[in-house]
Every structure is written in C-alpha cells, then in structure tokens.
Design a protein around this motif. Structure first.
Motif, PDB file in Angstrom:
ATOM      1  N   ILE A 172    -116.900  17.379  32.854  1.00 39.77           N
ATOM      2  CA  ILE A 172    -117.983  17.751  33.361  1.00 39.77           C
ATOM      3  C   ILE A 172    -118.925  18.648  32.524  1.00 39.77           C
ATOM      4  O   ILE A 172    -118.428  19.248  31.624  1.00 39.77           O
ATOM      5  CB  ILE A 172    -117.685  18.575  34.515  1.00 39.77           C
ATOM      6  N   ALA A 173    -120.146  18.291  32.235  1.00 38.50           N
ATOM      7  CA  ALA A 173    -121.011  18.856  31.292  1.00 38.50           C
ATOM      8  C   ALA A 173    -121.222  20.275  31.755  1.00 38.50           C
ATOM      9  O   ALA A 173    -121.574  20.567  32.980  1.00 38.50           O
ATOM     10  CB  ALA A 173    -122.423  17.836  31.292  1.00 38.50           C
ATOM     11  N   SER A 174    -121.577  21.098  30.675  1.00 40.87           N
ATOM     12  CA  SER A 174    -122.061  22.307  30.936  1.00 40.87           C
ATOM     13  C   SER A 174    -123.416  22.540  31.549  1.00 40.87           C
ATOM     14  O   SER A 174    -124.494  21.731  31.208  1.00 40.87           O
ATOM     15  CB  SER A 174    -121.803  23.358  29.805  1.00 40.87           C
ATOM     16  N   THR A 175    -123.901  23.723  31.817  1.00 40.70           N
ATOM     17  CA  THR A 175    -125.276  24.036  32.063  1.00 40.70           C
ATOM     18  C   THR A 175    -126.244  23.769  30.966  1.00 40.70           C
ATOM     19  O   THR A 175    -127.405  23.083  31.207  1.00 40.70           O
ATOM     20  CB  THR A 175    -125.531  25.608  32.893  1.00 40.70           C
ATOM     21  N   SER A 176    -126.104  24.451  29.958  1.00 40.69           N
ATOM     22  CA  SER A 176    -127.085  24.184  28.805  1.00 40.69           C
ATOM     23  C   SER A 176    -127.157  22.543  28.331  1.00 40.69           C
ATOM     24  O   SER A 176    -128.423  22.170  28.012  1.00 40.69           O
ATOM     25  CB  SER A 176    -126.502  24.748  27.612  1.00 40.69           C
ATOM     26  N   THR A 177    -126.067  22.079  28.289  1.00 37.85           N
ATOM     27  CA  THR A 177    -126.185  20.386  28.098  1.00 37.85           C
ATOM     28  C   THR A 177    -126.769  19.714  29.194  1.00 37.85           C
ATOM     29  O   THR A 177    -127.534  18.712  28.739  1.00 37.85           O
ATOM     30  CB  THR A 177    -124.592  20.171  28.090  1.00 37.85           C
ATOM     31  N   ARG A 178    -126.755  20.078  30.205  1.00 39.31           N
ATOM     32  CA  ARG A 178    -127.530  19.349  31.440  1.00 39.31           C
ATOM     33  C   ARG A 178    -129.039  19.594  31.026  1.00 39.31           C
ATOM     34  O   ARG A 178    -129.907  18.891  31.294  1.00 39.31           O
ATOM     35  CB  ARG A 178    -126.934  20.129  32.728  1.00 39.31           C
ATOM     36  N   GLU A 179    -129.180  20.901  30.613  1.00 34.33           N
ATOM     37  CA  GLU A 179    -130.766  21.469  30.647  1.00 34.33           C
ATOM     38  C   GLU A 179    -131.299  20.548  29.449  1.00 34.33           C
ATOM     39  O   GLU A 179    -132.455  20.069  29.500  1.00 34.33           O
ATOM     40  CB  GLU A 179    -130.707  22.927  30.376  1.00 34.33           C
ATOM     41  N   GLU A 180    -130.598  20.518  28.405  1.00 32.58           N
ATOM     42  CA  GLU A 180    -131.144  19.684  27.285  1.00 32.58           C
ATOM     43  C   GLU A 180    -131.281  18.146  27.413  1.00 32.58           C
ATOM     44  O   GLU A 180    -132.294  17.672  27.219  1.00 32.58           O
ATOM     45  CB  GLU A 180    -130.161  19.881  26.001  1.00 32.58           C
ATOM     46  N   SER A 181    -130.360  17.797  28.266  1.00 29.18           N
ATOM     47  CA  SER A 181    -130.410  16.303  28.594  1.00 29.18           C
ATOM     48  C   SER A 181    -131.821  16.100  29.406  1.00 29.18           C
ATOM     49  O   SER A 181    -132.473  15.031  29.353  1.00 29.18           O
ATOM     50  CB  SER A 181    -129.176  15.989  29.396  1.00 29.18           C
ATOM     51  N   MET A 182    -132.000  17.057  30.608  1.00 26.75           N
ATOM     52  CA  MET A 182    -133.123  16.911  31.294  1.00 26.75           C
ATOM     53  C   MET A 182    -134.509  16.948  30.651  1.00 26.75           C
ATOM     54  O   MET A 182    -135.560  16.406  30.926  1.00 26.75           O
ATOM     55  CB  MET A 182    -133.265  17.835  32.518  1.00 26.75           C
ATOM     56  N   SER A 183    -134.685  17.638  29.459  1.00 24.98           N
ATOM     57  CA  SER A 183    -135.577  17.898  28.878  1.00 24.98           C
ATOM     58  C   SER A 183    -136.009  16.789  27.902  1.00 24.98           C
ATOM     59  O   SER A 183    -137.111  16.247  27.717  1.00 24.98           O
ATOM     60  CB  SER A 183    -135.430  19.173  27.761  1.00 24.98           C
ATOM     61  N   ARG A 184    -134.916  16.128  27.239  1.00 26.52           N
ATOM     62  CA  ARG A 184    -135.202  15.100  26.738  1.00 26.52           C
ATOM     63  C   ARG A 184    -135.487  13.767  27.656  1.00 26.52           C
ATOM     64  O   ARG A 184    -136.576  13.095  27.122  1.00 26.52           O
ATOM     65  CB  ARG A 184    -133.814  14.328  25.734  1.00 26.52           C
ATOM     66  N   ILE A 185    -135.062  13.596  28.769  1.00 31.05           N
ATOM     67  CA  ILE A 185    -135.473  12.839  29.708  1.00 31.05           C
ATOM     68  C   ILE A 185    -137.057  13.005  30.008  1.00 31.05           C
ATOM     69  O   ILE A 185    -137.813  11.852  30.045  1.00 31.05           O
ATOM     70  CB  ILE A 185    -134.567  12.847  30.855  1.00 31.05           C
ATOM     71  N   ARG A 186    -137.360  14.162  30.384  1.00 32.90           N
ATOM     72  CA  ARG A 186    -138.828  14.176  30.426  1.00 32.90           C
ATOM     73  C   ARG A 186    -139.760  13.944  29.355  1.00 32.90           C
ATOM     74  O   ARG A 186    -140.798  13.464  29.650  1.00 32.90           O
ATOM     75  CB  ARG A 186    -138.803  15.684  30.986  1.00 32.90           C
ATOM     76  N   GLU A 187    -139.215  14.195  28.407  1.00 34.62           N
ATOM     77  CA  GLU A 187    -140.018  14.033  27.091  1.00 34.62           C
ATOM     78  C   GLU A 187    -140.495  12.341  26.994  1.00 34.62           C
ATOM     79  O   GLU A 187    -141.419  11.966  26.968  1.00 34.62           O
ATOM     80  CB  GLU A 187    -139.560  14.528  25.767  1.00 34.62           C
ATOM     81  N   ALA A 188    -139.124  11.764  27.154  1.00 32.89           N
ATOM     82  CA  ALA A 188    -139.240  10.426  27.035  1.00 32.89           C
ATOM     83  C   ALA A 188    -140.240   9.757  28.119  1.00 32.89           C
ATOM     84  O   ALA A 188    -141.083   8.893  27.725  1.00 32.89           O
ATOM     85  CB  ALA A 188    -137.960   9.738  27.228  1.00 32.89           C
TER      86      ALA A 188
END
Length: 465
Positions: free
Chosen positions: A434-450
């Motif tokens: 299970i991913a941590s909170t910071s990992t999930r936030e980074e992933s969501m930011s990259r998805i938004r930028e893309a």
C-alpha cells in the motif's frame, strides 16, 4: 368236563377272542404292537408262533381263547419293551459319543473327518491369521469375487471364533440368525463370508445342516428335553500351515521400533525357592550314607540364584500403557474388573494398540464410534461376567494401525495453522504494498500535469498531438 368244540370253531376261537380283547378300534386302520400289521416285513416271531412254539409241553400251551389273547398281549408288550430298551441304549450311545453340549443338539461329525481336520492356533492367533489372509492379494481377490467387504468377513470370523471350542476351534454350531446378529450383517453376507473363509482354508464345514431323523429327534429330546426337528451346520475353524508360518514371530534380539507392534511377553515360570531335589534333611535321603551337606547347600544356592535371576529379568509394563489403560477404564466403567489394571494392559498389548499414539480417550472414542456404526449399545456397568473377554472381543474388531483421533485432530490443527499463516502472509504482503500519503500525492500531481499538458496541446495543434 368242558364240552369239546368242533374243529372249525377251535381254529377261529383264538382270533375272535383276541379281537374282542384288543377292541375293534385297533383293528380299523391302526397298527397293533407285536404284529406284522401295517409293515411289509413281518417280525421274525409272530404272536401265534410265540404262543405255539415247537418243543413246548402240551400243558404249557394255551388251550382257551382267553389264554391265547393274554399270551398275545404279553408277547406284544415284551417286544415293545425290548425295542424301547434298544432305542434308549442307542440314544445314550449317540449322545455320549458325540459329546453334546449347550441348549441345542448338533449333528455328530464322523470320527474319520474329525481326525483329518487340523486344529487352530488359538482364538487370538486365528483372528490375526484371518486378518493377514484378508489383507494379501488372494484374500482381496476372493472378496471381490464374492462381492463382500473384507471387514464384514472379519466380523463374521470373530463371531464364529467366539462360539467355537476354545481348545480345538471346532463345534461352531451357532445358527445363522445368531451369527448374523452378532456380526451385524445379513444372512446373505454371512453366507458369502463363510465361502471366503472356506476358500481361504481358515474354516471348513464339517456337516451340512438338515432335518433330523427320528432317532436323532429322540436323542435331541433326551439331551435338552425339548422337541427339535432341524439342526444347524457344524463348522470347524482351521489354522493352515502357510498362515501359521506367516504368523510365527521372528526370533530377534533387537529392540522393536517405536511404531512397531510388540506382543505381550509371557510371564516367567514360577520357580519355588526350594529346588526339585531333596535337601540333606529330607526323609527320602535320611538313610543315604553318601549325603553331602556341602553338595545340597550349593544346589540350593544355585536354585535361589536361578529364581532371582528369572524374576529380576521381568520388566514392568510401560507407564504410557498403564496410563492409557487407566484412562480407558475411567471413561468406560463397564470394563472395570475391580482388580489390577494389568489385565487391561495385556489386552491392549495383545491387539497391537500403540499407546504412544492412542491414548485412553482415543481408544474409548474408537470403541464408541464402532458401537454406533454397528447399531449396538454399550452394556450397563456390572452386567458383564468377564469384562476382559468383552474388551478382547471389541478390540479385535477394530483396525488400530490407522491414525488415532488425537493424531487426526493434530493434523487438522496443523492444516488450520498453516492456512492462517498463509492468509497472514498474503495480508502482510498486500499491506506492505500500500502506497504512503506522500507517494499518492506525488502520483496525483504527475497525473494532473500530464492531463493539463495534453489539454493545452489539443487546443493549439489539434492534429499534432
């Protein structure tokens, strides 16, 4: 002086007087004792021939009709009494030669057949031989041919061994109904089991059951005082030579393994402290001039040493065996003899019950399950004359080589523990991934930028993206 009758009346007068004396009912279709009436073979000496035998003085011959009738009746009574004595002697001879026992009369077995039939090795060894014969290839093949389960054959064998002569294994005269109820099988299955035992050479039908003859019915009534018309078959239980050779224990000085079956060792012979020969103070040797005190003192010392050595070699029963026997008696009070627990220990050891795997609770549970499966009920406490024999009979009907209830429970517990461990490992792996909170936030930011860059590209150059 009596008037003299004519010759024709003199000849017919005895017959008329005899008819008048015995009555008219006996002459109308009824057989009269002492005559040849109703028989195709007349007797050697008829009534009138006895009355008028040759060489008798004229004064001894009957002259009147009454004397003729009296002589005929006396001769008939004497003939009937003689035949009755012969029948009684014959019946007594038949019962004594056949050695009848029990509450029924069995058909005598010819002595020639008795002498040519081998004996069995004993009840418990014979049951063990039957078990081994049923487990080999020939026994399995025979059971398949007769369409019967080997366990049912063994149940019938145990029931037959229970009613056989314990010394010879013969005289199995129990009825089919009795054996079928005792073994818990039907009569058809009982017949098939007997055929299998006969073809294996473990049993032999000595005499086939049939209706009894007249003399045999008389002998049966003289034996037990009731009317018996039919008799059951007579079987003999046999220990053939191949089975005895297979059953013979191998002589070995090595200690058996923990899982192997070990038979109960025989008790050492009782040796009296006093040796067999007489000591110097015996009356037998009081008049002997060559008696040596030193000689008999040495002999007596050797006798004491031999006795002490023999008794010191007898090992006590294992503590595990004693605990299992005590636990079994506590759970099944009907087996309590009120004496030493050693008899129960010997019964468990005789039937190869490994007490290192089977506890007393396991043995009691196995006996209860076998009782329920056969549709029986446990006897009440104190209702058995010999609880140890009952225990031997019950233990012989169960296979103790399989897993005990404790071992099955331990295996089930191990399977459950292994399943829980596997489930915990899967859950731990899933939780670790299970991913941590910071990992999930980074992933969501990259998805938004893309997604945002893709949208801008579509607005400026629709066909370039």
């Amino acid at each position: 002086m009596e008037p003299k009758l004519p010759l024709r009346l003199q000849r017919t007068a005895p017959t008329r007087a005899y008819r008048h004396s015995v009555g008219s009912d006996l002459l109308k279709g009824h057989t009269v004792l002492g005559t040849s009436q109703g028989s195709s073979c007349p007797e050697e000496e008829t009534t009138l021939a006895t009355a008028t035998r040759r060489g008798a003085p004229e004064s001894a011959l009957p002259t009147t009709a009454d004397e003729y009738a009296t002589t005929a009746i006396d001769n008939a009574y004497l003939n009937a009494a003689a035949r009755a004595r012969e029948n009684v002697e014959r019946i007594e001879r038949i019962n004594s030669e056949s050695d009848q026992r029990g509450r029924t009369w069995s058909i005598p077995v010819p002595s020639k057949l008795q002498s040519s039939t081998p004996l069995w090795s004993g009840r418990i060894p014979w049951q063990r031989q039957v078990r081994e014969s049923l487990n080999n290839d020939d026994g399995i093949k025979l059971c398949r041919q007769h369409n019967i389960d080997p366990e049912r054959v063994f149940a019938v064998a145990v029931s037959m061994a229970a009613v056989a002569d314990q010394r010879t294994g013969r005289r199995v005269t129990a009825s089919r109904d009795f054996l079928s109820k005792r073994a818990g099988v039907s009569i058809t299955v009982l017949k098939r089991a007997r055929r299998v035992l006969s073809e294996l050479g473990m049993a032999q039908e000595m005499v086939r059951g049939r209706y009894l003859r007249t003399v045999e019915q008389w002998a049966a009534e003289a034996h037990h005082g009731r009317t018996q018309v039919k008799a059951t078959s007579v079987w003999a239980l046999i220990s053939p030579k191949p089975a005895v050779v297979r059953d013979a224990p191998a002589l070995s000085t090595t200690k058996p393994a923990a899982g192997e079956c070990h038979q109960a060792s025989p008790l050492p012979p009782a040796i009296h402290p006093q040796p067999d020969n007489d000591g110097p103070q015996s009356l037998v040797l009081a008049f002997s001039t060559s008696t040596s005190v030193r000689k008999y003192k040495t002999t007596r010392t050797r006798g004491y040493a031999r006795a002490n050595t023999s008794f010191s070699g007898h090992k006590p029963r294992p503590i595990g065996l004693q605990k299992a026997a005590a636990e079994l008696v506590s759970l099944a009070p009907v087996l309590d003899t009120g004496k030493h627990i050693g008899s129960v220990c010997d019964a468990l050891r005789a039937h190869c019950v490994d007490t290192s795997r089977w506890t007393g609770r396991d043995i009691a549970k196995a006996l209860s399950e076998d009782t329920q499966r056969r549709g029986w009920t446990w006897p009440q406490t104190g209702s058995l004359d010999n609880p140890i024999k009952f225990l031997h009979w019950r233990l012989a009907r169960i296979d103790w080589t399989g897993l005990s209830p404790s071992e099955r429970a331990a295996e089930a517990k191990m399977r459950r523990d292994l399943e829980r461990q596997n489930a915990f490992a899967v859950a731990s792996t899933r939780k670790a991934n299970i991913a941590s909170t910071s990992t999930r936030e980074e992933s969501m930011s990259r998805i938004r930028e893309a997604l945002s860059s893709k949208g801008k590209c579509a607005e400026t150059l629709p066909f370039a993206c």
